[in-house]
Design a protein around this motif. Sequence first.
Motif, PDB file in Angstrom:
ATOM      1  N   LEU A  67       0.831  -1.202   0.000  1.00 49.80           N
ATOM      2  CA  LEU A  67       0.000   0.000   0.000  1.00 49.80           C
ATOM      3  C   LEU A  67       0.869   1.256   0.000  1.00 49.80           C
ATOM      4  CD1 LEU A  67      -2.865  -0.941   2.499  1.00 49.80           C
ATOM      5  CD2 LEU A  67      -2.841  -1.108   0.004  1.00 49.80           C
ATOM      6  N   GLN A  68       2.015   1.160   0.661  1.00 52.27           N
ATOM      7  CA  GLN A  68       2.950   2.280   0.628  1.00 52.27           C
ATOM      8  C   GLN A  68       3.448   2.516  -0.795  1.00 52.27           C
ATOM      9  OE1 GLN A  68       3.602   4.197   3.141  1.00 52.27           O
ATOM     10  NE2 GLN A  68       2.893   3.025   4.921  1.00 52.27           N
ATOM     11  N   ASP A  69       3.707   1.415  -1.497  1.00 49.30           N
ATOM     12  CA  ASP A  69       4.134   1.545  -2.892  1.00 49.30           C
ATOM     13  C   ASP A  69       3.019   2.131  -3.751  1.00 49.30           C
ATOM     14  OD1 ASP A  69       6.502   0.371  -2.111  1.00 49.30           O
ATOM     15  OD2 ASP A  69       5.850  -1.657  -2.651  1.00 49.30           O
ATOM     16  N   ILE A  70       1.789   1.717  -3.456  1.00 47.71           N
ATOM     17  CA  ILE A  70       0.655   2.279  -4.199  1.00 47.71           C
ATOM     18  C   ILE A  70       0.532   3.767  -3.928  1.00 47.71           C
ATOM     19  CG2 ILE A  70      -1.860   2.237  -4.416  1.00 47.71           C
ATOM     20  CD1 ILE A  70      -1.753  -0.756  -3.843  1.00 47.71           C
ATOM     21  N   GLN A  71       0.756   4.160  -2.652  1.00 48.78           N
ATOM     22  CA  GLN A  71       0.684   5.583  -2.312  1.00 48.78           C
ATOM     23  C   GLN A  71       1.769   6.364  -3.047  1.00 48.78           C
ATOM     24  OE1 GLN A  71      -1.555   7.332  -0.424  1.00 48.78           O
ATOM     25  NE2 GLN A  71      -0.408   9.092  -1.196  1.00 48.78           N
ATOM     26  N   THR A  72       2.942   5.785  -3.162  1.00 49.32           N
ATOM     27  CA  THR A  72       4.014   6.448  -3.911  1.00 49.32           C
ATOM     28  C   THR A  72       3.625   6.620  -5.372  1.00 49.32           C
ATOM     29  OG1 THR A  72       5.664   5.495  -2.410  1.00 49.32           O
ATOM     30  CG2 THR A  72       6.443   6.310  -4.539  1.00 49.32           C
ATOM     31  N   MET A  73       2.985   5.605  -5.936  1.00 49.97           N
ATOM     32  CA  MET A  73       2.537   5.695  -7.327  1.00 49.97           C
ATOM     33  C   MET A  73       1.460   6.760  -7.487  1.00 49.97           C
ATOM     34  SD  MET A  73       2.389   1.621  -8.262  1.00 49.97           S
ATOM     35  CE  MET A  73       1.658   1.976  -9.872  1.00 49.97           C
ATOM     36  N   ILE A  74       0.589   6.858  -6.496  1.00 52.99           N
ATOM     37  CA  ILE A  74      -0.463   7.887  -6.551  1.00 52.99           C
ATOM     38  C   ILE A  74       0.158   9.281  -6.542  1.00 52.99           C
ATOM     39  CG2 ILE A  74      -2.372   8.918  -5.256  1.00 52.99           C
ATOM     40  CD1 ILE A  74      -3.151   6.100  -4.388  1.00 52.99           C
ATOM     41  N   GLN A  75       1.181   9.453  -5.735  1.00 49.96           N
ATOM     42  CA  GLN A  75       1.838  10.755  -5.664  1.00 49.96           C
ATOM     43  C   GLN A  75       2.535  11.120  -6.967  1.00 49.96           C
ATOM     44  OE1 GLN A  75       4.342  10.273  -2.234  1.00 49.96           O
ATOM     45  NE2 GLN A  75       2.742  10.880  -0.790  1.00 49.96           N
ATOM     46  N   MET A  76       2.813  10.130  -7.770  1.00 53.24           N
ATOM     47  CA  MET A  76       3.439  10.408  -9.066  1.00 53.24           C
ATOM     48  C   MET A  76       2.478  11.090 -10.029  1.00 53.24           C
ATOM     49  SD  MET A  76       6.561   9.524  -8.875  1.00 53.24           S
ATOM     50  CE  MET A  76       6.976   9.569 -10.625  1.00 53.24           C
ATOM     51  N   THR A 210      -5.713   9.173  -2.174  1.00 55.29           N
ATOM     52  CA  THR A 210      -4.945   9.039  -0.939  1.00 55.29           C
ATOM     53  C   THR A 210      -5.865   8.921   0.266  1.00 55.29           C
ATOM     54  OG1 THR A 210      -3.105  10.304  -1.873  1.00 55.29           O
ATOM     55  CG2 THR A 210      -3.219  10.152   0.532  1.00 55.29           C
ATOM     56  N   ALA A 211      -6.932   9.735   0.283  1.00 58.78           N
ATOM     57  CA  ALA A 211      -7.884   9.701   1.396  1.00 58.78           C
ATOM     58  C   ALA A 211      -8.586   8.354   1.485  1.00 58.78           C
ATOM     59  CB  ALA A 211      -8.906  10.822   1.238  1.00 58.78           C
ATOM     60  N   ASP A 212      -8.916   7.766   0.345  1.00 60.66           N
ATOM     61  CA  ASP A 212      -9.596   6.465   0.355  1.00 60.66           C
ATOM     62  C   ASP A 212      -8.632   5.338   0.674  1.00 60.66           C
ATOM     63  OD1 ASP A 212     -11.953   7.736  -0.309  1.00 60.66           O
ATOM     64  OD2 ASP A 212     -11.731   7.408  -2.462  1.00 60.66           O
ATOM     65  N   LEU A 213      -7.381   5.482   0.224  1.00 59.78           N
ATOM     66  CA  LEU A 213      -6.392   4.457   0.536  1.00 59.78           C
ATOM     67  C   LEU A 213      -6.082   4.463   2.023  1.00 59.78           C
ATOM     68  CD1 LEU A 213      -4.555   2.273  -0.663  1.00 59.78           C
ATOM     69  CD2 LEU A 213      -2.791   4.029  -0.938  1.00 59.78           C
ATOM     70  N   GLY A 214      -5.875   5.661   2.600  1.00 56.98           N
ATOM     71  CA  GLY A 214      -5.751   5.781   4.045  1.00 56.98           C
ATOM     72  C   GLY A 214      -4.358   5.641   4.605  1.00 56.98           C
ATOM     73  N   VAL A 215      -3.332   5.509   3.761  1.00 57.11           N
ATOM     74  CA  VAL A 215      -1.970   5.468   4.292  1.00 57.11           C
ATOM     75  C   VAL A 215      -1.657   6.774   4.989  1.00 57.11           C
ATOM     76  CG1 VAL A 215       0.466   5.233   3.701  1.00 57.11           C
ATOM     77  CG2 VAL A 215      -1.245   3.806   2.550  1.00 57.11           C
ATOM     78  N   THR A 216      -2.026   7.869   4.359  1.00 59.59           N
ATOM     79  CA  THR A 216      -1.986   9.195   4.974  1.00 59.59           C
ATOM     80  C   THR A 216      -3.307   9.880   4.651  1.00 59.59           C
ATOM     81  OG1 THR A 216      -0.967  10.187   3.002  1.00 59.59           O
ATOM     82  CG2 THR A 216       0.521   9.376   4.740  1.00 59.59           C
ATOM     83  N   CYS A 217      -3.618  10.917   5.428  1.00 61.37           N
ATOM     84  CA  CYS A 217      -4.861  11.658   5.194  1.00 61.37           C
ATOM     85  C   CYS A 217      -4.493  13.088   4.797  1.00 61.37           C
ATOM     86  CB  CYS A 217      -5.734  11.653   6.438  1.00 61.37           C
ATOM     87  SG  CYS A 217      -7.409  12.324   6.154  1.00 61.37           S
ATOM     88  N   PRO A 218      -4.733  13.473   3.558  1.00 63.34           N
ATOM     89  CA  PRO A 218      -4.341  14.818   3.104  1.00 63.34           C
ATOM     90  C   PRO A 218      -5.144  15.908   3.801  1.00 63.34           C
ATOM     91  CG  PRO A 218      -5.662  13.710   1.437  1.00 63.34           C
ATOM     92  CD  PRO A 218      -5.400  12.695   2.494  1.00 63.34           C
ATOM     93  N   ASN A 219      -4.533  17.071   3.933  1.00 63.71           N
ATOM     94  CA  ASN A 219      -5.205  18.205   4.567  1.00 63.71           C
ATOM     95  C   ASN A 219      -6.408  18.648   3.737  1.00 63.71           C
ATOM     96  OD1 ASN A 219      -3.287  18.275   6.620  1.00 63.71           O
ATOM     97  ND2 ASN A 219      -1.938  19.658   5.468  1.00 63.71           N
ATOM     98  N   GLY A 220      -7.491  18.977   4.442  1.00 66.27           N
ATOM     99  CA  GLY A 220      -8.682  19.474   3.773  1.00 66.27           C
ATOM    100  C   GLY A 220      -9.587  18.381   3.237  1.00 66.27           C
ATOM    101  N   TYR A 221      -9.276  17.125   3.504  1.00 66.50           N
ATOM    102  CA  TYR A 221     -10.078  16.014   3.007  1.00 66.50           C
ATOM    103  C   TYR A 221     -10.502  15.122   4.169  1.00 66.50           C
ATOM    104  CZ  TYR A 221      -8.829  17.075  -1.841  1.00 66.50           C
ATOM    105  OH  TYR A 221      -8.682  17.690  -3.068  1.00 66.50           O
TER     106      TYR A 221
END
Length: 358
Positions: A67-76, A210-221
């Motif tokens: 999931l961390q790898d998925i989060q990294t891909m999302i940030q890309m 990112t908010a749905d994945l839940g590894v981190t919760c972005p500000n304002g969401y």
Amino acid sequence: NIVTQDFEPYLGDKIATGANACFNDTNLAVAFNVTDKVDFQAKLDEGLSIIKDVNITDKFHQVMDPLQDIQTMIQMITTTALSVLNQATTINSDTCPLDDTYTKQNILRPWEANSDKGATPWPLKSSGNPTSYHRQGSENSTQYIQRIYNIAGRCTNSDSCCLQGTCGIVPNNWCNAGTDCLFICSQIGSAIVKGYDAYLEADDIQNRMTADLGVTCPNGYTCPTTQFENMGHNVTLFALLTDYETNVTVTADDLVNLASTSVGEAMIHIQDFLCQMNVSFVETRYTLVRDSLCDTMFGGVAQLNAALWILSFFLHGVAIFSMVLAVRLKGVSRERALKEMNYAGVRGLRREDLYGDK
């Protein structure tokens, strides 16, 4: 012994099963084939041993680490969009001297990226004057980008090329009107505005993912997003796995500590039941009673009988001896002696004459 070897001819096949088990040192639960239904201790212990040896946290990390790898891909997503945007804002040619670089930390507040700059090196298409890099009033980031990248044109011919209403501008200089004013940089500016809008859209998609994945919760969401909740998911994917890990860990601990639960008490009762179904004591008691009757009591009776026969033999001898003595040592009573003397006409018979005493 003939009966105890097999009770079936005497008791029937149903009752004989239990009776034979009593005399064959066989548990009644085994004889009646109920051990598989109640004796699950070995299987349960084997399963609990496997559960105890499993590192649940490590197993879940094998699922959650990707999931961390998925989060990294999302940030890309925004990384790529930002890279394309910076290519346009840093073109820095003689015609379009753009040299503005943005990062993820300041792209949503672009005036912070240009806080050390004064005015733009190009005039605006709308006014013909340079504009300040500083934020104007309460404009948002989109309005800011639209304002500073509304770039004026370049004069290709001085015959019809104007700036702020003044025509006859020298070729290659800035202009904002006239048929000979070519808005080359303005097209780049429009592309920058569209690229910025695309970045904002990509950023929104990235944050919602990112908010749905839940590894981190972005500000304002909110995590998860409303759209994710409407799909029937009240928690993020990461939180769902975390809760699942917690539940599995608690369940595994409860299973490992099964002996202290009601199920463990049931297992104790089952063991008691299996122990109580061990009726080998019946054969032992039967053997004791048989030995007591056949060996001890009947043996004693036989010994007593033999003793009585021996005693009777000696009594017969005593009787015979007594009869002999009675004949040999027979005495005469006084009355009988007097009668006999009177009968014989003897008078004055003395004792010595009668008994032979001297």
